[in-house]
Scaffold this motif. Structure first.
Motif, PDB file in Angstrom:
ATOM      1  N   LEU A  24       1.696   7.040  -6.385  1.00  6.82           N
ATOM      2  CA  LEU A  24       0.628   8.007  -6.675  1.00  6.82           C
ATOM      3  C   LEU A  24       1.070   9.423  -6.323  1.00  6.82           C
ATOM      4  O   LEU A  24       0.801  10.375  -7.055  1.00  6.82           O
ATOM      5  CB  LEU A  24      -0.647   7.657  -5.899  1.00  6.82           C
ATOM      6  N   SER A  25       1.766   9.541  -5.192  1.00  2.00           N
ATOM      7  CA  SER A  25       2.169  10.883  -4.751  1.00  2.00           C
ATOM      8  C   SER A  25       3.198  11.483  -5.701  1.00  2.00           C
ATOM      9  O   SER A  25       3.323  12.698  -5.800  1.00  2.00           O
ATOM     10  CB  SER A  25       2.714  10.837  -3.330  1.00  2.00           C
ATOM     11  N   ALA A  56      -2.673   9.099  -0.100  1.00  2.44           N
ATOM     12  CA  ALA A  56      -1.384   8.668  -0.668  1.00  2.44           C
ATOM     13  C   ALA A  56      -0.291   9.695  -0.372  1.00  2.44           C
ATOM     14  O   ALA A  56       0.819   9.344   0.031  1.00  2.44           O
ATOM     15  CB  ALA A  56      -1.516   8.446  -2.175  1.00  2.44           C
ATOM     16  N   HIS A  57      -0.614  10.966  -0.561  1.00  7.57           N
ATOM     17  CA  HIS A  57       0.376  12.004  -0.272  1.00  7.57           C
ATOM     18  C   HIS A  57       0.762  11.992   1.209  1.00  7.57           C
ATOM     19  O   HIS A  57       1.934  12.112   1.551  1.00  7.57           O
ATOM     20  CB  HIS A  57      -0.166  13.383  -0.667  1.00  7.57           C
ATOM     21  N   ILE A  85      -9.114   1.998  -4.608  1.00  9.21           N
ATOM     22  CA  ILE A  85      -7.902   1.386  -4.062  1.00  9.21           C
ATOM     23  C   ILE A  85      -8.335   0.333  -3.064  1.00  9.21           C
ATOM     24  O   ILE A  85      -9.366   0.468  -2.411  1.00  9.21           O
ATOM     25  CB  ILE A  85      -6.978   2.447  -3.427  1.00  9.21           C
ATOM     26  N   SER A 104       0.706  17.736  -5.045  1.00  3.83           N
ATOM     27  CA  SER A 104      -0.532  18.086  -4.344  1.00  3.83           C
ATOM     28  C   SER A 104      -0.693  19.594  -4.183  1.00  3.83           C
ATOM     29  O   SER A 104      -1.784  20.076  -3.926  1.00  3.83           O
ATOM     30  CB  SER A 104      -0.585  17.395  -2.980  1.00  3.83           C
ATOM     31  N   ILE A 148       0.853  -1.198   0.000  1.00  3.50           N
ATOM     32  CA  ILE A 148       0.000   0.000   0.000  1.00  3.50           C
ATOM     33  C   ILE A 148       0.886   1.245   0.000  1.00  3.50           C
ATOM     34  O   ILE A 148       0.631   2.215  -0.708  1.00  3.50           O
ATOM     35  CB  ILE A 148      -0.949   0.008   1.222  1.00  3.50           C
ATOM     36  N   LEU A 149       1.952   1.173   0.776  1.00  5.83           N
ATOM     37  CA  LEU A 149       2.883   2.295   0.829  1.00  5.83           C
ATOM     38  C   LEU A 149       3.604   2.460  -0.514  1.00  5.83           C
ATOM     39  O   LEU A 149       3.849   3.590  -0.963  1.00  5.83           O
ATOM     40  CB  LEU A 149       3.892   2.031   1.953  1.00  5.83           C
ATOM     41  N   ILE A 180       2.333   1.806  -3.401  1.00  5.32           N
ATOM     42  CA  ILE A 180       1.358   2.463  -4.274  1.00  5.32           C
ATOM     43  C   ILE A 180       1.202   3.932  -3.884  1.00  5.32           C
ATOM     44  O   ILE A 180       1.136   4.819  -4.741  1.00  5.32           O
ATOM     45  CB  ILE A 180       0.003   1.714  -4.239  1.00  5.32           C
ATOM     46  N   ALA A 181       1.175   4.199  -2.579  1.00  5.16           N
ATOM     47  CA  ALA A 181       1.043   5.590  -2.115  1.00  5.16           C
ATOM     48  C   ALA A 181       2.208   6.442  -2.615  1.00  5.16           C
ATOM     49  O   ALA A 181       2.014   7.563  -3.099  1.00  5.16           O
ATOM     50  CB  ALA A 181       0.965   5.636  -0.588  1.00  5.16           C
ATOM     51  N   HIS A 182       3.413   5.906  -2.511  1.00  7.47           N
ATOM     52  CA  HIS A 182       4.574   6.659  -2.995  1.00  7.47           C
ATOM     53  C   HIS A 182       4.470   6.915  -4.500  1.00  7.47           C
ATOM     54  O   HIS A 182       4.751   8.010  -4.975  1.00  7.47           O
ATOM     55  CB  HIS A 182       5.872   5.914  -2.668  1.00  7.47           C
ATOM     56  N   LEU A 232       0.604   9.417   3.362  1.00  7.21           N
ATOM     57  CA  LEU A 232       1.396   8.222   3.682  1.00  7.21           C
ATOM     58  C   LEU A 232       2.823   8.360   3.160  1.00  7.21           C
ATOM     59  O   LEU A 232       3.783   7.989   3.829  1.00  7.21           O
ATOM     60  CB  LEU A 232       0.749   6.967   3.082  1.00  7.21           C
ATOM     61  N   SER A 233       2.932   8.918   1.952  1.00 10.88           N
ATOM     62  CA  SER A 233       4.270   9.026   1.360  1.00 10.88           C
ATOM     63  C   SER A 233       5.141  10.010   2.130  1.00 10.88           C
ATOM     64  O   SER A 233       6.362   9.919   2.102  1.00 10.88           O
ATOM     65  CB  SER A 233       4.171   9.433  -0.109  1.00 10.88           C
TER      66      SER A 233
END
Lengths: 443, 443
Positions: free
Chosen positions: A224-225, B221-222, A297, A230, A217-218, A220-222, B224-225
């Motif tokens: 996406l970010s 996501a942002h 997600i 943002s 999940i992390l 994927i989070a990285h 978490l990253s």
């Protein structure tokens, strides 16, 4: 016009759960085809069902000739709808017509079943009162909500019928506001992907392995970010904006007429905060910029309470909307490179393109567009606006490319029609008035 | 020893789905309590059921006195288990004992029902053969897997029974390798949270609103990253490492004896890639460093195919593991500040702490620890190792703080026991040998 009969018809159409995204609804797709075939038969059309495969929703093509010297009007619609979930957020049953306080509710009522019923009702009225002077080629597809994957192939198969059209009407958009019509000259394209990431053969204890194992999940989070900033709203994939067309001042002036304030967007959308991108005013960013969004997600434990695992897998659905001069091929390639480069080494992943269509952009300087705009202005008593939509209707670009005829994108739903969302609706007054407008246009 | 009877007993215990995380299993919690109460009754214990509320799994406390001058041994266990999902990844039914190729399978067999049955079987043997020379206070809780939320309160209620113990055995960990025992002197603490983010009243069309509306999955996501650097493995919350104890060389030397190679960790875990953090060797990062993991994430559309929405909500479960000198209060405060500061303005969010417990660290220089280590070394024929675990067992820290007696953390499962994961298992040989070892320790 027998309004009760039209409402019954609409209710019957809405009751068919023709969800193209989910193969388990394929028998409903067949029911929708049968429903439309019957309607068109009754109106004296020659109906053909064009198929590209057993499991693909077919194209319904219906031809009706008044005289060989008359103009031929092409009418496009789609009989498939979005899934209805989250069901709990609907105030009324999604697969049935509910009329309440001037609004008509139901999945697909705005997108696109309501418009189809309006078109058929207008044609019925013209035919039964003997006022139809144009030839017609009406065609309905069943894959719009999944990206019209086979539409180009189906249209080519139906070419001999469809190339007779002198112009194409796509009534799959909405009004700028109640009584203010608009014709869309641009639509965004789409590249929609699904990414699955796996880090281990099975879930692992987060205490025993936390710090030692990649968390999917992390990961994927990285990823996406890194795709979107943002703060600036920029899409950070290298050269993503490279082919963007510079919008000329004349066009920007046209778009000023369809400007909405942040407060207005907030009211229409029900969103708590309106943002922007690339320092543009918010009302423009859905029209002239490509965008990136995450649609779903899923990974690990989502039940009650706490479960302390590092999940073995996670998956995410996301898409990019494209604008003119960007192409699916170019963008998809850039995305794939970026995903590969930005997932941690040693994870296994699978990246699937679920749907893709090219952006659409067309010229407004032609007889059919201008005549339709004038008729709509006259009927509704407000000048028809010209606008760009952030949405995607693959048919527009495909029809333009295959047949090189004017495409007229319009429709009669209101901005708060909640398409693709719970409580999709159509303003009652605009529904009936839209039928009258279509009679004038098609007559 | 009647092995068949013990296996039947174990199977009966495993069949009770005593999942503490999910309130819908509360009747199974009651069944587990009844099961243990019967067992302890039969062994001649005085059994008390200590409750802190109607819906909270109770503490079972059982006392058996041999003589008022004898030492009293405290034995802790937990009768609750982790949820069994993802069910599809189990090779055998999770809530039943399956013995296959030298392994015993079932949810909770390693964590902690197998150990409970071992303890009870060892005690039964000692009692029926009249070899028990120590007084006993045995207590089992039912909230370990959800963070032992009420354990401190329950232990205080049961204080008069439990303070008689001269030492506490917590058999809820495993062997270093087959036949090589270890005693744990440190456990990580835990702060486990759930974050829900909402951006709008309902889902919105990603074409019409893409760029204009905050995407809640992207917002998460942002966030978490920003919590963890994917390259260095650093947790980036300001001052997160501020109170970390510097591990002295002597202790690092002790830990070298429980070193595992990256390949060994890979084999045991089934993970495709072993990573590290803060430039430490991988085997140390689960032991001496705090960690951050995401346990579950959920938002938007996860069905078949493509749905083009900006979801209105998304939620995520994540946790931090703490090491000695970090406190739940301090870390929770830092997390809450960080989350608030790193979510976009204008989203609504709810951040709940689902469970929390303090890290545990204890001194090895005492009679009970050294005697147990010697007995285990002797029984298994390999020197007992001293280790730190990355997992969390709240009871260890709470018992140490409340009663100030030596805590002995040990157990007999193998590193590939898959606790908290599908196919949880216990090595058959180590299961039986563990019972013999416990007889020597408790005798």
């Amino acid at each position: 016009m027998d309004r009760q009969k039209i409402l019954t018809n609409l209710n019957n159409f809405l009751s068919i759960q023709s969800i193209s995204a989910d193969p388990s609804y394929s028998s409903s797709i067949s029911s929708a085809v049968e429903f439309l075939q019957n309607q068109l038969d009754h109106l004296g059309f020659q109906v053909k069902i064009i198929r590209s495969g057993h499991s693909t929703p077919p194209l319904i093509v219906a031809v009706r000739e008044v005289s060989s010297s008359a103009k031929t009007i092409g009418i496009y619609g789609h009989y498939d709808v979005q899934p209805a979930d989250p069901l709990s957020q609907w105030h009324y049953p999604p697969f049935r017509l509910t009329v309440k306080d001037g609004k008509m509710y139901g999945r697909g009522i705005a997108d696109n079943k309501g418009h189809i019923i309006q078109n058929l009702s207008a044609l019925q009225e013209l035919i039964t009162t003997n006022k139809l002077t144009n030839n017609l080629v009406v065609f309905f597809e069943g894959e719009e909500e999944t990206g019209s994957l086979h539409l180009e192939k189906l249209l080519k198969k139906a070419k001999k019928y469809i190339l007779k059209a002198d112009t194409f009407f796509i009534t799959d958009t909405g009004l700028f506001a109640k009584g203010i019509t608009q014709i869309f000259y641009a639509l965004r394209g789409l590249v929609y992907l699904e990414l699955k990431v796996q880090v281990a053969e099975h879930d692992l204890h987060s205490g025993l392995y936390g710090n030692q194992i990649i968390n999917p999940i992390l990961a994927i989070a990285h990823l996406l970010s890194k795709i979107k900033d943002s703060v600036t709203g920029d899409i950070l994939i290298p050269n993503f904006y490279q082919n963007l067309r510079k919008i000329p001042a004349k066009e920007l002036n046209l778009l000023k007429k369809v400007k909405r304030s942040v407060d207005n967007i907030k009211t229409i959308s029900g969103a708590y905060q309106i943002i922007s991108a690339r320092q543009l005013p918010s009302y423009l960013v859905t029209k002239i910029l490509p965008s990136f969004d995450v649609h779903g997600i899923n990974g690990g434990y989502s039940g009650e309470g706490a479960k302390t695992i590092i999940p073995s897998t996670a998956s995410v659905k996301f898409s990019f909307r494209l604008v003119e001069n960007q192409t699916v091929k170019e963008i998809e390639q850039k995305i794939r490179l970026f995903v590969k480069a930005n997932l941690p080494q040693g994870v296994r992943f699978d990246l699937k393109t679920l749907s893709a269509d090219e952006p659409f952009y067309t010229n407004l300087d032609n007889f059919f567009v201008q005549k339709t705009a004038a008729l709509l202005s006259d009927h509704f008593g407000n000048k028809t606006l010209f606008n760009r939509s952030g949405g995607s209707i693959p048919a527009a670009e495909i029809l333009q490319r295959l047949f090189q005829k004017p495409i007229i994108l319009t429709g009669f739903t209101l901005p708060d029609d909640n398409i693709h969302a719970p409580n999709e609706n159509y303003d009652e007054e605009m529904f009936w008035s839209g039928i009258e407008a279509l009679k004038k246009i098609y007559g």
